[in-house]
Design a protein around this motif. Sequence first.
Motif, PDB file in Angstrom:
ATOM      1  N   UNK A   1      82.403 -94.959  13.136  1.00  0.00           N
ATOM      2  CA  UNK A   1      82.672 -93.849  14.016  1.00  0.00           C
ATOM      3  C   UNK A   1      81.348 -93.212  14.430  1.00  0.00           C
ATOM      4  N   UNK A   2      81.160 -93.009  15.701  1.00  0.00           N
ATOM      5  CA  UNK A   2      79.941 -92.416  16.220  1.00  0.00           C
ATOM      6  C   UNK A   2      80.121 -90.914  16.392  1.00  0.00           C
ATOM      7  N   UNK A   3      79.160 -90.162  15.903  1.00  0.00           N
ATOM      8  CA  UNK A   3      79.186 -88.720  16.059  1.00  0.00           C
ATOM      9  C   UNK A   3      78.182 -88.333  17.123  1.00  0.00           C
ATOM     10  N   UNK A   4      78.629 -87.573  18.104  1.00  0.00           N
ATOM     11  CA  UNK A   4      77.741 -87.112  19.151  1.00  0.00           C
ATOM     12  C   UNK A   4      77.240 -85.725  18.795  1.00  0.00           C
ATOM     13  N   UNK A   5      75.944 -85.559  18.806  1.00  0.00           N
ATOM     14  CA  UNK A   5      75.339 -84.256  18.551  1.00  0.00           C
ATOM     15  C   UNK A   5      74.888 -83.664  19.868  1.00  0.00           C
ATOM     16  N   UNK A   6      74.990 -82.352  19.960  1.00  0.00           N
ATOM     17  CA  UNK A   6      74.535 -81.646  21.144  1.00  0.00           C
ATOM     18  C   UNK A   6      73.429 -80.687  20.757  1.00  0.00           C
ATOM     19  N   UNK A   7      72.356 -80.681  21.535  1.00  0.00           N
ATOM     20  CA  UNK A   7      71.226 -79.789  21.277  1.00  0.00           C
ATOM     21  C   UNK A   7      71.505 -78.448  21.933  1.00  0.00           C
ATOM     22  N   UNK A   8      71.276 -77.367  21.160  1.00  0.00           N
ATOM     23  CA  UNK A   8      71.517 -76.008  21.642  1.00  0.00           C
ATOM     24  C   UNK A   8      70.241 -75.185  21.527  1.00  0.00           C
ATOM     25  N   UNK A   9      69.895 -74.488  22.600  1.00  0.00           N
ATOM     26  CA  UNK A   9      68.786 -73.543  22.586  1.00  0.00           C
ATOM     27  C   UNK A   9      69.249 -72.308  21.817  1.00  0.00           C
ATOM     28  N   UNK A  10      68.428 -71.823  20.847  1.00  0.00           N
ATOM     29  CA  UNK A  10      68.880 -70.721  20.000  1.00  0.00           C
ATOM     30  C   UNK A  10      68.062 -69.453  20.200  1.00  0.00           C
ATOM     31  N   UNK A  11      66.739 -69.547  20.042  1.00  0.00           N
ATOM     32  CA  UNK A  11      65.932 -68.327  20.079  1.00  0.00           C
ATOM     33  C   UNK A  11      64.453 -68.673  20.197  1.00  0.00           C
ATOM     34  N   UNK A  12      63.630 -67.689  20.548  1.00  0.00           N
ATOM     35  CA  UNK A  12      62.183 -67.911  20.476  1.00  0.00           C
ATOM     36  C   UNK A  12      61.769 -67.998  19.000  1.00  0.00           C
ATOM     37  N   UNK A  13      60.859 -68.888  18.682  1.00  0.00           N
ATOM     38  CA  UNK A  13      60.409 -69.013  17.295  1.00  0.00           C
ATOM     39  C   UNK A  13      59.814 -67.697  16.800  1.00  0.00           C
ATOM     40  N   UNK A  14      59.272 -66.891  17.693  1.00  0.00           N
ATOM     41  CA  UNK A  14      58.706 -65.592  17.311  1.00  0.00           C
ATOM     42  C   UNK A  14      59.758 -64.640  16.745  1.00  0.00           C
ATOM     43  N   UNK A  15      61.041 -64.891  17.014  1.00  0.00           N
ATOM     44  CA  UNK A  15      62.114 -64.057  16.462  1.00  0.00           C
ATOM     45  C   UNK A  15      62.385 -64.341  14.991  1.00  0.00           C
ATOM     46  N   UNK A  16      61.821 -65.429  14.480  1.00  0.00           N
ATOM     47  CA  UNK A  16      62.004 -65.796  13.071  1.00  0.00           C
ATOM     48  C   UNK A  16      60.750 -65.427  12.286  1.00  0.00           C
ATOM     49  N   UNK A  17      60.819 -64.396  11.435  1.00  0.00           N
ATOM     50  CA  UNK A  17      59.645 -64.055  10.633  1.00  0.00           C
ATOM     51  C   UNK A  17      59.271 -65.203   9.694  1.00  0.00           C
TER      52      UNK A  17
END
Length: 105
Positions: A1-17
């Motif tokens: 069974x093949x699983x399809x992954x979808x890429x999602x834009x989340x946030x600017x890296x600067x938002x992660x301390x």
Amino acid sequence: MTTTRTRHDVCPVADLPVGEGRTYVVDGEQVALFRHRSGRVSAVQAACPHAGGPLADGQVDERVVVCPLHLNAFDLATGESTTGQAPIAVHPCSVGDDGRVSVEL
């Protein structure tokens, strides 16, 4: 069974301390993102399977995250528990040239 992954834009890296985590809702799923001192990012499911603890609020290093509720530890690369709990989901993630974090679900 093949699983399809979808890429999602989340946030600017600067938002992660650096050295901390944050929880984001990505395509309806809660995901904990971590920015490591090395600069790399990791993404895992947001809730600990033991009691639903907020993994983004846990202690994190380059290899593991420790749940703040009961100190269960999980490998950030494999999702395997180092303390005998069920594994967590690990999501591929990266920082693009534009400085934004994306996660695959």
